[in-house]
Design an enzyme around this catalytic site. Structure first.
Site, PDB file in Angstrom:
ATOM      1  N   ASP A  43       0.836  -1.209   0.000  1.00  0.00           N
ATOM      2  CA  ASP A  43       0.000   0.000   0.000  1.00  0.00           C
ATOM      3  C   ASP A  43       0.870   1.258   0.000  1.00  0.00           C
ATOM      4  O   ASP A  43       0.359   2.374  -0.123  1.00  0.00           O
ATOM      5  CB  ASP A  43      -1.010  -0.010   1.164  1.00  0.00           C
ATOM      6  CG  ASP A  43      -0.347  -0.144   2.526  1.00  0.00           C
ATOM      7  OD1 ASP A  43       0.895  -0.251   2.585  1.00  0.00           O
ATOM      8  OD2 ASP A  43      -1.086  -0.153   3.530  1.00  0.00           O
ATOM      9  N   SER A  44       2.192   1.079   0.071  1.00  0.00           N
ATOM     10  CA  SER A  44       3.112   2.204  -0.143  1.00  0.00           C
ATOM     11  C   SER A  44       2.917   2.790  -1.535  1.00  0.00           C
ATOM     12  O   SER A  44       3.378   3.900  -1.807  1.00  0.00           O
ATOM     13  CB  SER A  44       4.568   1.753   0.042  1.00  0.00           C
ATOM     14  OG  SER A  44       4.849   0.620  -0.758  1.00  0.00           O
ATOM     15  N   LYS A 111      -1.485  -9.387   2.552  1.00  0.00           N
ATOM     16  CA  LYS A 111      -0.719  -9.001   3.744  1.00  0.00           C
ATOM     17  C   LYS A 111      -1.566  -8.039   4.555  1.00  0.00           C
ATOM     18  O   LYS A 111      -2.255  -7.187   3.979  1.00  0.00           O
ATOM     19  CB  LYS A 111       0.613  -8.346   3.341  1.00  0.00           C
ATOM     20  CG  LYS A 111       1.384  -7.766   4.535  1.00  0.00           C
ATOM     21  CD  LYS A 111       2.843  -7.486   4.203  1.00  0.00           C
ATOM     22  CE  LYS A 111       3.130  -6.166   3.524  1.00  0.00           C
ATOM     23  NZ  LYS A 111       2.707  -4.980   4.287  1.00  0.00           N
ATOM     24  N   GLU A 180       9.018  -4.715  10.236  1.00  0.00           N
ATOM     25  CA  GLU A 180       9.483  -3.424   9.728  1.00  0.00           C
ATOM     26  C   GLU A 180      10.008  -2.555  10.877  1.00  0.00           C
ATOM     27  O   GLU A 180       9.314  -2.344  11.883  1.00  0.00           O
ATOM     28  CB  GLU A 180       8.330  -2.705   9.006  1.00  0.00           C
ATOM     29  CG  GLU A 180       8.748  -1.329   8.482  1.00  0.00           C
ATOM     30  CD  GLU A 180       7.797  -0.731   7.463  1.00  0.00           C
ATOM     31  OE1 GLU A 180       6.815  -1.385   7.086  1.00  0.00           O
ATOM     32  OE2 GLU A 180       8.058   0.420   7.043  1.00  0.00           O
TER      33      GLU A 180
HETATM   34  O1  KIV Z   1       3.683  -1.159   1.551  1.00  0.00           O
HETATM   35  C1  KIV Z   1       4.830  -1.625   1.496  1.00  0.00           C
HETATM   36  O2  KIV Z   1       5.609  -1.383   0.551  1.00  0.00           O
HETATM   37  C2  KIV Z   1       5.250  -2.505   2.582  1.00  0.00           C
HETATM   38  C3  KIV Z   1       6.706  -2.859   2.667  1.00  0.00           C
HETATM   39  C4  KIV Z   1       7.506  -1.684   3.019  1.00  0.00           C
HETATM   40  C5  KIV Z   1       6.943  -3.993   3.576  1.00  0.00           C
HETATM   41  O3  KIV Z   1       4.454  -2.895   3.382  1.00  0.00           O
END
Ligand code: KIV
Length: 263
Positions: A43-44, A111, A180
């Site tokens: 979700d980044s 996730k 993280e």
């Molecule tokens: O959203 C994301 O990219 C993540 C990673 C940084 C683990 O959750």
């Protein structure tokens, strides 16, 4: 094609797992042609691609669009997709619908962040045949509560809580978990205590695997360089120099050349 069983085997055989966060078909194709094991449609994407200040802004529609693009770019790859902000907090039906939408868009697994208060969702998704990856430590969807992007688990009470949550995720049937921004010693301890693979980001060298965001490891953003990111390219310089060469060629009438002109 790698599956979640391959990740379990890699963990047993102490073969480090490599996961890359990527969000579109072109990048997914590049990752699929590499030696990486899995793609995370994190979700980044809300921050990296859409320019929002946090992952709170990722929606299910946004996630599904990017998952589908990644799947088109990497038809045979293991693709994990983030369940977006609050999607696991609206009850079993809403969470199951959200996970189902991500799988139908092309994800292999989902996730989700944290454990407390949505244990039932995790158990239900697993029982429904949906592979679940956990995410502990700095959980960016809770950035407003955490008071910023800070290392988690430094105090002994917090560290104990995280160790308990990792075991809980394992008991609930998660196939892996992201750690993280936690101290390396704690990440190593959790890794030793869990049979499922831990995938670290900012969690030191003692996890069963590592994940980085593709644009971070390619160095595309000159302004973003946290200590835990290693840049394998200076993408921002490469891109700027290429664009400047193009601009200069156009202005000097060197582009297009005769062989680049269509008859
Ligand atoms: O959203 C994301 O990219 C993540 C990673 C940084 C683990 O959750």
């Amino acid at each position: 094609m790698k599956t979640i069983t391959d990740l379990a085997r890699a963990r047993r055989e102490l073969h480090p797992i490599v996961m890359i966060a990527a969000y579109d078909a072109l990048m997914a194709r590049l990752v699929a042609a590499s030696e990486a094991d899995a793609i995370l449609v994190g979700d980044s994407v809300a921050m990296v691609v859409h320019g929002y200040p946090s992952t709170v802004h990722a929606t299910l529609d946004m996630m599904c669009t990017h998952v589908a693009a990644v799947r088109r770019g990497a038809p045979d790859f293991l693709v994990v997709a983030d369940l977006p902000f609050l999607s696991v907090r609206r009850g079993l039906v809403a969470a199951t619908d959200a996970a189902g939408a991500l799988l139908q868009a092309g994800a292999t697994a989902v996730k989700l962040e944290g454990v407390a208060g949505h244990e039932d969702v995790i158990a239900h998704l697993v029982a429904s045949g949906i592979p679940v990856m956990g995410h502990l430590g700095l959980t960016p969807q809770s950035v407003n509560q955490l008071g910023g992007y800070r290392v988690q688990g430094r105090g002994s009470a917090d560290a104990e809580r995280l160790r308990g949550e990792a075991k809980k995720l394992e008991e609930l049937g998660a196939f892996a978990l992201v750690l993280e921004c936690v101290p390396a010693l704690l990440a190593t301890q959790i890794t030793a205590e869990c049979a499922i693979p831990t995938i670290g980001i900012g969690a030191g060298a003692g996890t069963a695997g590592q994940v980085l965001v593709l644009s971070d490891l390619l160095g595309f953003d000159a302004t973003f360089h946290p200590r835990f990111v290693r840049r394998y390219a200076e993408g921002h310089t490469l891109v700027r120099e290429a664009l400047n060469r193009f601009a200069r060629d156009v202005r000097a009438a060197h582009f297009p050349a005769r062989e680049e002109v269509l008859a």
